[in-house]
Design a protein around this motif. Structure first.
Motif, PDB file in Angstrom:
ATOM      1  N   SER A   1       0.618  -1.360  -0.095  1.00 24.57           N
ATOM      2  CA  SER A   1      -0.174  -0.001   0.099  1.00 24.57           C
ATOM      3  C   SER A   1       0.816   1.121  -0.066  1.00 24.57           C
ATOM      4  N   GLY A   2       2.007   1.175   0.048  1.00 24.80           N
ATOM      5  CA  GLY A   2       2.933   2.369   0.574  1.00 24.80           C
ATOM      6  C   GLY A   2       3.269   2.815   1.700  1.00 24.80           C
ATOM      7  N   GLN A   3       1.998   2.546   2.822  1.00 26.11           N
ATOM      8  CA  GLN A   3       2.163   3.104   3.992  1.00 26.11           C
ATOM      9  C   GLN A   3       2.620   2.129   4.843  1.00 26.11           C
ATOM     10  N   MET A   4       3.238   2.531   6.023  1.00 30.93           N
ATOM     11  CA  MET A   4       3.720   1.750   7.138  1.00 30.93           C
ATOM     12  C   MET A   4       3.871   2.947   8.364  1.00 30.93           C
ATOM     13  N   SER A   5       4.029   2.195   9.472  1.00 30.99           N
ATOM     14  CA  SER A   5       4.145   2.728  10.747  1.00 30.99           C
ATOM     15  C   SER A   5       5.789   3.319  10.536  1.00 30.99           C
ATOM     16  N   ARG A   6       6.046   4.179  11.516  1.00 31.54           N
ATOM     17  CA  ARG A   6       7.470   4.758  11.911  1.00 31.54           C
ATOM     18  C   ARG A   6       8.642   3.668  12.308  1.00 31.54           C
ATOM     19  N   ASP A   7       7.978   2.779  13.041  1.00 28.10           N
ATOM     20  CA  ASP A   7       8.918   1.462  13.519  1.00 28.10           C
ATOM     21  C   ASP A   7       9.121   0.720  12.360  1.00 28.10           C
ATOM     22  N   GLU A   8       8.060   0.480  11.495  1.00 26.96           N
ATOM     23  CA  GLU A   8       8.120  -0.435  10.298  1.00 26.96           C
ATOM     24  C   GLU A   8       9.289  -0.102   9.581  1.00 26.96           C
ATOM     25  N   ALA A   9       8.981   1.307   9.143  1.00 25.18           N
ATOM     26  CA  ALA A   9       9.946   2.090   8.217  1.00 25.18           C
ATOM     27  C   ALA A   9      11.452   1.946   8.618  1.00 25.18           C
ATOM     28  N   LEU A  10      11.708   2.003   9.945  1.00 27.48           N
ATOM     29  CA  LEU A  10      12.959   2.112  10.504  1.00 27.48           C
ATOM     30  C   LEU A  10      13.576   0.584  10.423  1.00 27.48           C
ATOM     31  N   GLU A  11      12.764  -0.519  10.185  1.00 21.04           N
ATOM     32  CA  GLU A  11      13.396  -1.782   9.990  1.00 21.04           C
ATOM     33  C   GLU A  11      13.913  -2.107   8.639  1.00 21.04           C
ATOM     34  N   CYS A  12      13.566  -1.245   7.674  1.00 23.44           N
ATOM     35  CA  CYS A  12      14.039  -1.335   6.318  1.00 23.44           C
ATOM     36  C   CYS A  12      15.252  -0.500   6.238  1.00 23.44           C
ATOM     37  N   THR A  13      16.337  -1.455   6.620  1.00 23.00           N
ATOM     38  CA  THR A  13      17.744  -0.757   6.907  1.00 23.00           C
ATOM     39  C   THR A  13      18.296  -0.688   5.463  1.00 23.00           C
ATOM     40  N   HIS A  14      17.758  -1.223   4.443  1.00 22.45           N
ATOM     41  CA  HIS A  14      18.501  -1.352   3.032  1.00 22.45           C
ATOM     42  C   HIS A  14      17.852  -0.152   2.489  1.00 22.45           C
TER      43      HIS A  14
ATOM     44  N   LEU B   1      13.453   4.075  -1.129  1.00 24.90           N
ATOM     45  CA  LEU B   1      13.593   5.479  -0.466  1.00 24.90           C
ATOM     46  C   LEU B   1      11.961   5.545   0.324  1.00 24.90           C
ATOM     47  N   ILE B   2      12.184   5.758   1.594  1.00 22.27           N
ATOM     48  CA  ILE B   2      11.118   5.916   2.487  1.00 22.27           C
ATOM     49  C   ILE B   2      10.917   7.395   2.913  1.00 22.27           C
ATOM     50  N   LEU B   3       9.775   7.918   2.747  1.00 21.34           N
ATOM     51  CA  LEU B   3       9.440   9.309   2.960  1.00 21.34           C
ATOM     52  C   LEU B   3       8.652   9.395   4.371  1.00 21.34           C
TER      53      LEU B   3
ATOM     54  N   SER C   1       8.349   6.207  -1.445  1.00 17.17           N
ATOM     55  CA  SER C   1       8.480   7.165  -2.240  1.00 17.17           C
ATOM     56  C   SER C   1       7.853   6.584  -3.580  1.00 17.17           C
ATOM     57  N   PRO C   2       6.827   7.143  -4.337  1.00 17.95           N
ATOM     58  CA  PRO C   2       6.191   6.384  -5.458  1.00 17.95           C
ATOM     59  C   PRO C   2       7.031   6.944  -6.880  1.00 17.95           C
ATOM     60  N   PRO C   3       7.413   5.857  -7.553  1.00 18.59           N
ATOM     61  CA  PRO C   3       8.060   6.333  -8.803  1.00 18.59           C
ATOM     62  C   PRO C   3       7.209   7.193  -9.890  1.00 18.59           C
ATOM     63  N   ARG C   4       7.624   7.617 -10.764  1.00 15.92           N
ATOM     64  CA  ARG C   4       6.741   8.702 -11.838  1.00 15.92           C
ATOM     65  C   ARG C   4       5.272   7.970 -12.346  1.00 15.92           C
ATOM     66  N   SER C   5       5.507   6.585 -12.152  1.00 20.62           N
ATOM     67  CA  SER C   5       4.155   6.110 -12.370  1.00 20.62           C
ATOM     68  C   SER C   5       2.996   6.304 -11.511  1.00 20.62           C
ATOM     69  N   GLY C   6       3.509   6.803 -10.124  1.00 22.25           N
ATOM     70  CA  GLY C   6       2.432   7.043  -9.180  1.00 22.25           C
ATOM     71  C   GLY C   6       2.241   5.872  -8.369  1.00 22.25           C
ATOM     72  N   THR C   7       2.463   4.752  -8.444  1.00 18.40           N
ATOM     73  CA  THR C   7       2.342   3.621  -8.005  1.00 18.40           C
ATOM     74  C   THR C   7       3.407   3.184  -6.703  1.00 18.40           C
ATOM     75  N   TYR C   8       2.905   2.898  -5.617  1.00 20.03           N
ATOM     76  CA  TYR C   8       3.864   2.606  -4.599  1.00 20.03           C
ATOM     77  C   TYR C   8       4.780   1.096  -4.818  1.00 20.03           C
ATOM     78  N   SER C   9       5.976   1.206  -4.507  1.00 18.31           N
ATOM     79  CA  SER C   9       6.836   0.106  -4.585  1.00 18.31           C
ATOM     80  C   SER C   9       8.047   0.181  -3.456  1.00 18.31           C
ATOM     81  N   SER C  10       8.325  -1.132  -3.146  1.00 21.11           N
ATOM     82  CA  SER C  10       9.546  -1.034  -2.072  1.00 21.11           C
ATOM     83  C   SER C  10      10.774  -1.096  -2.915  1.00 21.11           C
TER      84      SER C  10
ATOM     85  N   ARG D   1      16.875   4.104   1.911  1.00 26.20           N
ATOM     86  CA  ARG D   1      17.146   5.466   2.564  1.00 26.20           C
ATOM     87  C   ARG D   1      15.932   6.069   2.856  1.00 26.20           C
ATOM     88  N   HIS D   2      16.284   7.339   3.865  1.00 24.08           N
ATOM     89  CA  HIS D   2      15.057   7.807   4.422  1.00 24.08           C
ATOM     90  C   HIS D   2      15.161   9.263   4.308  1.00 24.08           C
ATOM     91  N   ALA D   3      14.148   9.783   3.995  1.00 22.88           N
ATOM     92  CA  ALA D   3      13.925  11.406   3.853  1.00 22.88           C
ATOM     93  C   ALA D   3      12.673  11.791   4.627  1.00 22.88           C
TER      94      ALA D   3
END
Length: 252
Positions: A37-50, A143-145, A130-139, A52-54
């Motif tokens: 869905s593109g959405q996640m909690s703050r803690d879940e996002a921080l688990e994605c150590t691979h 890049l996590i915003l 961060s969604p690419p130019r197509s506008g769809t979310y993808s891991s 980048r974060h903005a």
């Protein structure tokens, strides 16, 4: 021969491991669901150590000011004109292995605004891929915003605007100037409608609209009307650009 005591201990360790594996499996499923869905909690996002974060923040305040002495402004919402000509929110890249998200965001604000606005976990609104130019979310974007919203006093807004144009290290470089979002609509249709027709970076436009609704800064009806006007402005702009191309000698 294994003693009953050792067998009991082994079963306990096995149960603990099984429980931990189940927890990790559930957490993994939650993260995958967030990735979809593109959405996640703050803690879940921080688990994605691979990844980048903005981090970026919407700063706003109440105001009693009136435009032309008769149109109530009500709220001041800050955005910025970026180096690439796109509108966005102040902030930038952070490294969670060296600093917290909030520390990194405060550091970025000092560089871009000339003021170290303190941001806390309580100001966090959402984290998403961060969604690419197509506008769809993808891991696969890697890049996590992280988006924050912070309410401050009008005097602080004025101090930020002054510092951003005088002492901010990035002024005239990565940041070309701070802008206020016009939340009103004039008789000629100007204001929020025209502002939304500009070009925004990434998901900044949707972050702005969601925040306006969530904070009740603009009514859903007024926002819908502004978006309709923005669509009309886009159509007119396309025609004007086509006419400009003809002036340069380029054939349609």
């Amino acid at each position: 021969m294994t003693s009953p005591k050792y067998r009991g201990f082994s079963r306990l360790v096995s149960c603990l491991q099984s429980g931990l594996l189940t927890q990790h499996r559930k957490k993994g499923e939650q993260i995958k669901k967030g990735m979809a869905s593109g959405q996640m909690s703050r803690d879940e996002a921080l688990e994605c150590t691979h990844c980048r974060h903005a981090c970026h923040v919407l700063l706003y305040s109440e105001t009693a000011s009136h435009l032309f002495g008769r149109i109530p402004i009500r709220y001041i919402v800050l955005m910025q004109m970026r180096f690439d000509g796109l509108l966005g929110f102040p902030g930038g890249f952070v490294n969670p292995s060296e600093e917290t998200l909030e520390e990194g965001l405060t550091r970025e604000l000092l560089e871009e605004l000339g003021v170290a606005v303190p941001v806390s976990k309580e100001d966090h609104v959402e984290s998403c891929f961060s969604p690419p130019r197509s506008g769809t979310y993808s891991s696969s974007s890697h890049l996590i915003l992280h988006f924050y919203v912070k309410k401050i006093e009008e005097e602080q807004i004025r101090e930020i605007e002054k510092a951003a144009a005088s002492t901010a290290a990035d002024h005239g470089l990565e940041v070309l100037g701070m802008v206020r979002v016009p939340l009103y609509t004039t008789k000629s249709g100007g204001g929020l409608s025209c502002f939304l027709s500009h070009s925004f970076i990434g998901v900044a436009r949707s972050q702005l609209m969601n925040s306006l609704l969530r904070l009740h800064l603009v009514s859903p009806g007024d926002l819908q009307e502004a978006l309709r006007g923005s669509q009309r402005t886009h159509a007119e702009s396309a025609q004007n650009l086509q006419a400009a191309l003809k002036l340069t000698g380029e054939q349609p």
